[in-house]
Design a protein around this motif. Sequence first.
Motif, PDB file in Angstrom:
ATOM      1  N   LEU A  48      31.566 -17.885 -20.418  1.00 12.95           N
ATOM      2  CA  LEU A  48      32.848 -17.206 -20.635  1.00 12.95           C
ATOM      3  C   LEU A  48      32.815 -16.382 -21.919  1.00 12.95           C
ATOM      4  O   LEU A  48      33.267 -15.221 -21.938  1.00 12.95           O
ATOM      5  CB  LEU A  48      33.982 -18.231 -20.697  1.00 12.95           C
ATOM      6  N   LEU A  49      32.292 -16.947 -22.998  1.00  9.80           N
ATOM      7  CA  LEU A  49      32.230 -16.217 -24.263  1.00  9.80           C
ATOM      8  C   LEU A  49      31.341 -14.976 -24.159  1.00  9.80           C
ATOM      9  O   LEU A  49      31.634 -13.938 -24.755  1.00  9.80           O
ATOM     10  CB  LEU A  49      31.717 -17.136 -25.375  1.00  9.80           C
ATOM     11  N   GLU A  50      30.259 -15.072 -23.411  1.00  8.27           N
ATOM     12  CA  GLU A  50      29.386 -13.908 -23.229  1.00  8.27           C
ATOM     13  C   GLU A  50      30.106 -12.794 -22.485  1.00  8.27           C
ATOM     14  O   GLU A  50      29.932 -11.612 -22.806  1.00  8.27           O
ATOM     15  CB  GLU A  50      28.108 -14.315 -22.490  1.00  8.27           C
ATOM     16  N   ARG A  51      30.928 -13.166 -21.495  1.00 12.81           N
ATOM     17  CA  ARG A  51      31.689 -12.148 -20.777  1.00 12.81           C
ATOM     18  C   ARG A  51      32.737 -11.508 -21.687  1.00 12.81           C
ATOM     19  O   ARG A  51      32.998 -10.305 -21.595  1.00 12.81           O
ATOM     20  CB  ARG A  51      32.369 -12.751 -19.542  1.00 12.81           C
ATOM     21  N   GLN A  52      33.327 -12.299 -22.546  1.00 10.44           N
ATOM     22  CA  GLN A  52      34.383 -11.801 -23.429  1.00 10.44           C
ATOM     23  C   GLN A  52      33.839 -11.041 -24.636  1.00 10.44           C
ATOM     24  O   GLN A  52      34.564 -10.240 -25.231  1.00 10.44           O
ATOM     25  CB  GLN A  52      35.247 -12.972 -23.905  1.00 10.44           C
ATOM     26  N   ASN A  53      32.594 -11.298 -25.017  1.00 16.09           N
ATOM     27  CA  ASN A  53      32.004 -10.701 -26.222  1.00 16.09           C
ATOM     28  C   ASN A  53      30.643 -10.102 -25.888  1.00 16.09           C
ATOM     29  O   ASN A  53      29.605 -10.756 -26.070  1.00 16.09           O
ATOM     30  CB  ASN A  53      31.852 -11.756 -27.320  1.00 16.09           C
ATOM     31  N   LEU A  90      26.909 -10.984 -27.361  1.00 16.28           N
ATOM     32  CA  LEU A  90      26.831 -12.353 -27.853  1.00 16.28           C
ATOM     33  C   LEU A  90      25.952 -13.185 -26.929  1.00 16.28           C
ATOM     34  O   LEU A  90      26.010 -13.066 -25.710  1.00 16.28           O
ATOM     35  CB  LEU A  90      28.234 -12.961 -27.902  1.00 16.28           C
ATOM     36  N   HIS A  91      25.123 -14.055 -27.522  1.00 12.96           N
ATOM     37  CA  HIS A  91      24.355 -15.034 -26.757  1.00 12.96           C
ATOM     38  C   HIS A  91      25.020 -16.396 -26.965  1.00 12.96           C
ATOM     39  O   HIS A  91      25.176 -16.848 -28.100  1.00 12.96           O
ATOM     40  CB  HIS A  91      22.900 -15.086 -27.222  1.00 12.96           C
TER      41      HIS A  91
END
Length: 201
Positions: free
Chosen positions: A117-122, A125-126
Motif C-alpha cells: 500500500l505504501l509503495e502505491r501511495q509513494n 518508495l521501497h
Amino acid sequence: MNRLRTALAATATAALGLAALAAGPAQAAAQPAFLSAAQMPASSTPWTATRVFSGVPENGGALCAPYKIPAQNTRYREFTTELDTNGVQITTVARTEADAVKLVDTLRKALAGCGALLERQNPGLHAVSAYQGRIAVEEGAWVYSLDTADPQIGSTDIHLFAVGRDGRTVTYVRWGQMGDLKDAPVAAFRTTAKTAVNKLW
C-alpha cells in the motif's frame, strides 16, 4: 524515510499538545493496563512514556492501519527516546468478543499489506511488510515488520507491530526507528508484545 518520520513526529506532538483535551475524566470501571516505558525493547537512551489518553492518536492513530481502530472505548500511550526511536500502544475494548476477533483480523490484514500500500501511495518508495510469527499469550498475538527505504533521500526506517487479544480487548503496539530489519530488536519486541497482552487484565 523522512515523510514517514515527519508524520509520526507530528502525531506525537499533536497528542502531547492536546493532552488536556484528550484525557477524559477518570472512570470508575476497571480499565486495561498499559506497558510502562521500561517494558519497551532496550534502547541506547531511556524510554519515556506519556500518560494514557482517551481515544486514538491523530490521523487515525495506527501506522499501517489508520482509522481501523475505533475511538470509542479506546485509549493510548506514546513512547519516545532521545534518539529517533518511538512507539505507541493503542488498546480498545470491543462490544463483543466476536467484534474483537473481527478487529484483530482487520488489523492483521492491514499490517500484512502495508508495504504494498505504501509503495502505491509513494512512488519510488521501497516498502516490505513481513510476518514475524505468533505469540502464545491469552487469545494470541501476532507480530509484523515494515522495512522502508526512500532512494531519493537515502533514508531507511524499520517498524515492528504487534496485535494481540484478551477476550473482548484488543491491543496494538508499534516500535520504530531509523535503520533496517537487521537493526530491529525482533526478539525483544516479541517479549514486549507478550507483556502488553498479559498486562491488559
